[in-house]
Design a protein around this motif. Structure first.
Motif, PDB file in Angstrom:
ATOM      1  N   PHE A  25       3.589   1.849  -4.165  1.00  0.00           N
ATOM      2  CA  PHE A  25       3.053   0.979  -3.113  1.00  0.00           C
ATOM      3  C   PHE A  25       3.435   1.465  -1.716  1.00  0.00           C
ATOM      4  N   GLU A  26       3.431   2.773  -1.531  1.00  0.00           N
ATOM      5  CA  GLU A  26       3.797   3.355  -0.236  1.00  0.00           C
ATOM      6  C   GLU A  26       2.616   3.989   0.468  1.00  0.00           C
ATOM      7  N   ASP A  27       1.434   3.960  -0.141  1.00  0.00           N
ATOM      8  CA  ASP A  27       0.292   4.712   0.371  1.00  0.00           C
ATOM      9  C   ASP A  27      -0.605   3.823   1.237  1.00  0.00           C
ATOM     10  N   PRO A  28      -0.731   4.110   2.538  1.00  0.00           N
ATOM     11  CA  PRO A  28      -1.587   3.297   3.401  1.00  0.00           C
ATOM     12  C   PRO A  28      -3.073   3.456   3.105  1.00  0.00           C
ATOM     13  N   ALA A  30      -4.611   2.557   0.678  1.00  0.00           N
ATOM     14  CA  ALA A  30      -5.134   1.337   0.054  1.00  0.00           C
ATOM     15  C   ALA A  30      -5.917   0.499   1.056  1.00  0.00           C
ATOM     16  N   PHE A  31      -5.592   0.653   2.356  1.00  0.00           N
ATOM     17  CA  PHE A  31      -6.248  -0.145   3.390  1.00  0.00           C
ATOM     18  C   PHE A  31      -7.504   0.518   3.950  1.00  0.00           C
ATOM     19  N   ARG A  32      -7.905   1.655   3.395  1.00  0.00           N
ATOM     20  CA  ARG A  32      -9.101   2.318   3.914  1.00  0.00           C
ATOM     21  C   ARG A  32     -10.364   1.514   3.659  1.00  0.00           C
ATOM     22  N   ASP A 427       3.682  -2.068   8.539  1.00  0.00           N
ATOM     23  CA  ASP A 427       3.847  -0.634   8.780  1.00  0.00           C
ATOM     24  C   ASP A 427       2.701   0.168   8.165  1.00  0.00           C
ATOM     25  N   LEU A 428       2.297  -0.202   6.950  1.00  0.00           N
ATOM     26  CA  LEU A 428       1.198   0.502   6.299  1.00  0.00           C
ATOM     27  C   LEU A 428      -0.121   0.269   7.035  1.00  0.00           C
ATOM     28  N   LEU A 429      -0.322  -0.944   7.530  1.00  0.00           N
ATOM     29  CA  LEU A 429      -1.524  -1.242   8.324  1.00  0.00           C
ATOM     30  C   LEU A 429      -1.542  -0.402   9.597  1.00  0.00           C
TER      31      LEU A 429
END
Length: 449
Positions: A25-28, A30-32, A427-429
């Motif tokens: 669950f560290e990959d941004p 996912a929000f693409r 942070d991921l966003l």
């Protein structure tokens, strides 16, 4: 129906599928799938939620804002921000648009009618009947639209049965045990002992309401009964288990919720498993940590009772993960009879569930195990799980700003530790937003999308 077909045992032919390393669950990325507007809105709302003073006083602040702006102005202010982040919409058209977007991302909606009551808020049979009609409409929407092949909805019993009577029933249960058959017969109109004439009339009306919802949803929509406060939970569980005995003969259509921050949660779950075996019904479990910690501890202190909550966060985690293992073991032995929704934002518990499924050979999308998070939160977990092929539901409230505001305020205050701990998601966003801006400036993508 597709939901009915899912009662078949999950296929084990392919063998256990190990969870991907993506479950870090560290990959941004996912929000693409989110638009620029959705990214900016989430960042803005989460930034506000990071301030305890705003979350703790959100009810008062919103009341002041509504008084200053007026009903229309307040709605115009709230709709594109907090409301759009956490609510699906007001009417079926708006809800359908939100749900179709969710479905395209591999997520499944679990509709939640935002109505409930606490002590001192009872409003009479007419209001409870209106609430029943709203619940029946929720069943219809959940079943008639192609949002999910195995639809679920949430139900709060206190929207149909007065909290005061739930407390009275809890007191009776502390004095003597009641057979489930007694409740099942009461659902069919027989008098329940221990209540006065007025209480009996209300209880029978309430059971008829619950019976009508269960009949409408059976073999169509899975109804997840929410747990609430410990001073009424025994009554809520008794009613939920009686509904299971009546309607869960061939599949888990009525589910109950188990709050793992309670010291007694494991024993309650084990008792439910025992009852399901002895009484011959299927058991559906919604496993949560719990949301009423501060109020529960305050009440226990005021009344001189032992604190019902685990002493530490670590103990609560151990309780949750232990109960999760109990259910996964039961499901691996008899997947047709047991189901669980791992309803948590805790990444470690999600990873443990995925690993346990792989080790026990439980199919990712076989229907016996699914995951759940709140709409508008924890999307980096939800989207990653969906991309990995797991069944993922989002708890989806709907209704007007006025109808959903009390619900949103309560959820914000109950989940403030979660709201204040969403730094990773922010942070991921931000990482995804910076990526789009960089590529947009280079002419690589339309960074508005």
């Amino acid at each position: 129906m597709a939901a009915k077909r899912l009662e078949a045992a999950p296929s084990q032919a392919a063998g256990p599928a190990a969870p991907s390393v993506a479950l870090a669950f560290e990959d941004p990325s996912a929000f693409r799938v989110k638009s620029l507007g959705e990214l900016l809105r989430a960042l803005g709302v989460f930034h506000l939620c990071s301030f305890p003073v705003l979350v703790n006083n959100c009810g008062k602040l919103m009341s002041v804002a509504r008084a200053i702006l007026g009903k229309r102005g307040f709605s115009l202010f709230l709709r594109p921000s907090v409301y759009a982040q956490f609510v699906a919409g007001e009417d079926e058209r708006e809800i359908s648009q939100s749900m179709e977007k969710m479905s395209s991302l591999g997520l499944r909606p679990m509709l939640a009618v935002p109505i409930e009551e606490d002590l001192g808020e009872s409003t009479g049979e007419k209001r409870y009947d209106d609430n029943m009609e709203a619940m029946l409409e929720c069943v219809r929407m959940s079943h008639s639209n192609a949002w999910s092949r195995d639809p679920m909805m949430q139900l709060k019993i206190t929207a149909l049965l007065s909290p005061e009577l739930c407390v009275k029933l809890t007191t009776l249960l502390s004095q003597q045990k009641y057979d489930l058959d007694l409740l099942v017969r009461a659902m069919n109109g027989e008098v329940f002992p221990g209540l006065d004439e007025k209480e009996t009339a209300h209880f029978l009306c309430s059971l008829r309401r619950l019976n009508k919802i269960a009949e409408a949803s059976s073999n169509k929509v899975r109804v997840l009964v929410d747990a609430e406060y410990t001073y009424m939970n025994p009554a809520l569980s008794l009613v939920a288990m009686a509904m299971m005995k009546k309607f869960n003969r061939d599949g888990a259509w009525i589910w109950n919720t188990y709050q793992c921050y309670l010291k007694e949660s494991r024993s309650l779950l084990l008792e439910a498993l025992r009852l399901s075996r002895s009484e011959g019904f299927c058991l559906g479990v919604k496993l949560v940590r719990g949301a009423y910690m501060d109020k529960e501890r305050k009440l226990a202190k005021q009344e001189g009772r032992a604190d019902p909550i685990h002493e530490s966060w670590e103990n609560t985690n151990d309780s949750y993960n232990g109960s999760l293992k109990v259910m996964l073991d039961a499901i691996s032995q008899n997947p047709q009879r047991y189901r669980i929704i791992v309803a948590t934002h805790n990444e470690e518990s999600v990873r443990r569930a995925a690993q346990g499924m792989a080790e026990l050979g439980i199919d990712k999308d076989g229907g016996s195990v699914c995951f759940g998070q709140l709409l508008g939160m924890c999307d980096h977990v939800s989207l990653t799980l969906a991309q990995e092929g797991y069944a993922v539901y989002k708890s989806v409230p709907y209704g007007s700003v006025d109808d959903t505001l009390p619900y949103l305020v309560r959820r914000a205050q109950e989940n403030r530790t979660v709201l204040q701990g969403i730094r990773k998601e922010r942070d991921l966003l931000r990482q995804e937003l910076r990526r789009r801006i960089r590529l947009g400036l280079r002419g690589g993508i339309n960074w508005r999308k």
